[in-house]
Structures are given as C-alpha cells and as structure tokens.
Design a protein around this motif. Sequence first.
Motif, PDB file in Angstrom:
ATOM      1  N   ASP A  52     -58.596 -13.604  18.809  1.00  0.00           N
ATOM      2  CA  ASP A  52     -59.087 -12.720  17.750  1.00  0.00           C
ATOM      3  C   ASP A  52     -58.263 -11.450  17.626  1.00  0.00           C
ATOM      4  OD1 ASP A  52     -61.065 -14.488  17.150  1.00  0.00           O
ATOM      5  OD2 ASP A  52     -62.678 -13.366  18.103  1.00  0.00           O
ATOM      6  N   GLN A  64     -70.541  -9.129  18.674  1.00  0.00           N
ATOM      7  CA  GLN A  64     -70.342 -10.051  17.554  1.00  0.00           C
ATOM      8  C   GLN A  64     -70.455 -11.507  18.000  1.00  0.00           C
ATOM      9  OE1 GLN A  64     -66.553  -9.069  15.824  1.00  0.00           O
ATOM     10  NE2 GLN A  64     -67.450  -7.497  14.510  1.00  0.00           N
ATOM     11  N   GLN A  65     -70.149 -11.779  19.259  1.00  0.00           N
ATOM     12  CA  GLN A  65     -70.148 -13.152  19.760  1.00  0.00           C
ATOM     13  C   GLN A  65     -71.484 -13.553  20.394  1.00  0.00           C
ATOM     14  OE1 GLN A  65     -67.365 -14.685  18.848  1.00  0.00           O
ATOM     15  NE2 GLN A  65     -66.661 -12.668  18.200  1.00  0.00           N
ATOM     16  N   VAL A 104     -77.939 -14.896  11.387  1.00  0.00           N
ATOM     17  CA  VAL A 104     -77.039 -15.386  12.419  1.00  0.00           C
ATOM     18  C   VAL A 104     -77.713 -16.563  13.105  1.00  0.00           C
ATOM     19  CG1 VAL A 104     -75.899 -14.781  14.585  1.00  0.00           C
ATOM     20  CG2 VAL A 104     -76.087 -13.087  12.774  1.00  0.00           C
ATOM     21  N   LYS A 163     -73.769 -16.795  19.683  1.00  0.00           N
ATOM     22  CA  LYS A 163     -73.831 -16.910  18.230  1.00  0.00           C
ATOM     23  C   LYS A 163     -72.862 -17.990  17.762  1.00  0.00           C
ATOM     24  CE  LYS A 163     -75.130 -12.089  17.639  1.00  0.00           C
ATOM     25  NZ  LYS A 163     -74.747 -10.771  17.125  1.00  0.00           N
ATOM     26  N   ARG A 165     -70.272 -19.164  15.680  1.00  0.00           N
ATOM     27  CA  ARG A 165     -69.227 -18.582  14.845  1.00  0.00           C
ATOM     28  C   ARG A 165     -68.057 -19.544  14.618  1.00  0.00           C
ATOM     29  NH1 ARG A 165     -70.973 -13.893  12.973  1.00  0.00           N
ATOM     30  NH2 ARG A 165     -71.908 -12.475  14.465  1.00  0.00           N
ATOM     31  N   ASN A 167     -65.843 -20.533  16.884  1.00  0.00           N
ATOM     32  CA  ASN A 167     -64.652 -20.091  17.600  1.00  0.00           C
ATOM     33  C   ASN A 167     -64.468 -20.894  18.890  1.00  0.00           C
ATOM     34  OD1 ASN A 167     -66.575 -19.034  19.323  1.00  0.00           O
ATOM     35  ND2 ASN A 167     -66.356 -16.948  18.597  1.00  0.00           N
ATOM     36  N   ASN A 170     -67.569 -21.350  21.080  1.00  0.00           N
ATOM     37  CA  ASN A 170     -68.504 -22.345  20.554  1.00  0.00           C
ATOM     38  C   ASN A 170     -68.014 -23.766  20.806  1.00  0.00           C
ATOM     39  OD1 ASN A 170     -68.865 -20.025  17.973  1.00  0.00           O
ATOM     40  ND2 ASN A 170     -70.512 -20.526  19.375  1.00  0.00           N
TER      41      ASN A 170
END
Length: 191
Positions: A52, A64-65, A104, A163, A165, A167, A170
């Motif tokens: 990122d 955010q994650q 979310v 979360k 996302r 990425n 995940n």
Amino acid sequence: MNVNGFQSSRKKQHNALKSVSLPAEQDCYEGEHLARLLELIRRGIESGRHLDGNSLPQKIWLKQQFAIGVNDVTRVLERMGPCNGMDRSSPQNSFRSSRKAPMVQLQVILVAADCNPRWLTKHLPSLASSRKVPVIFVRDNKEGSLRLGELVKLKTTIAIGVKARGNAINRLLEDILHGNEAGVAKDNVKL
C-alpha cells in the motif's frame, strides 16, 4: 418462585453461559498452531503495508484494515445487518444510512478466549453468526489478548475484526479459513 425453581433457573443460566462462551474446538487456535497463524497474519500485515505504500501513519493504516477492540467489532457487525434477506429500505433506515460512513464488511473476527470477564465477548459469536462472519478464538494460557495486541501494535486487545478490503491480508485469511494454511505457509517462507 421456590428455592428449587431458583436453583434450576440458575443452572440453566450457567449452562447457557457455558455454551455461549466456550468456543468450538475447530475454531480455536492454541499452541504451535496459534503461533503459526499469528506469524502468517503478521507477515501479511507487513507485506500489505509495503504494497500500500507508507503514505499513511501506521495506526491509521491499521484502523483502515481492522476493527480493533470489542466495541469497534460490535459496532461494525451491527452496521452490517443480519444476512436474512429482510427489506431494509424503510424511510428511517435510508435517512440514517445517508448520515453514516459507508458500510464496512468483516471477513473474520479474532477473539481472545481468555477474556475475563467472559461476558465482554459472549455476544460476538451469535452476532457474527447472524452476519455470516467466521470467528476464530485465540487461546494462549491467559495471554491471547497480548498476542492479538501485538498484531495491531497495542499492548492488549480482546477482539480484532478483519475488514474485507480485497487485499493481501484478506487473501491470506481466506486461504486459512478454507484450510489451505500449509500452502500459505510455503508461500510466505519464500518472501
């Protein structure tokens, strides 16, 4: 209510609390299995952070994650709404949703099984189940909250919600949830 009725009522409450607070064995990581899981997640966090870029401070990037802490995880789960196909387009809901941040989704929740008192986390499995979010319990001889805290650069944390996302974190957790942990471990050794 007589004394016998009171005792049987207390036994039912105690049994209900035991059934809610004790995780199923297949959802509980401990010992070497736990160490391997946390190391994979830690590596995933490091590689995701590097992919990122370092434009954001680490704490903001982590927020955010992850949903960090019981209150934050509960709040995100409640905003997700149950997965039963109910119509949620009432005027009150549309007004409220226009004022809130975008919804979310959580991919998985990590919960320290050594939480004391247990009632702090007893609502999470049923709430997560109604949202179809898997729960992984971390048990480490009364140090599960310390181990979870290390992942998100805090001293302790009882619950972490990952979360969704799309990425690297995940994808890694998706492999772990589907039982491909051995393949993930081989891939991470090559890093």
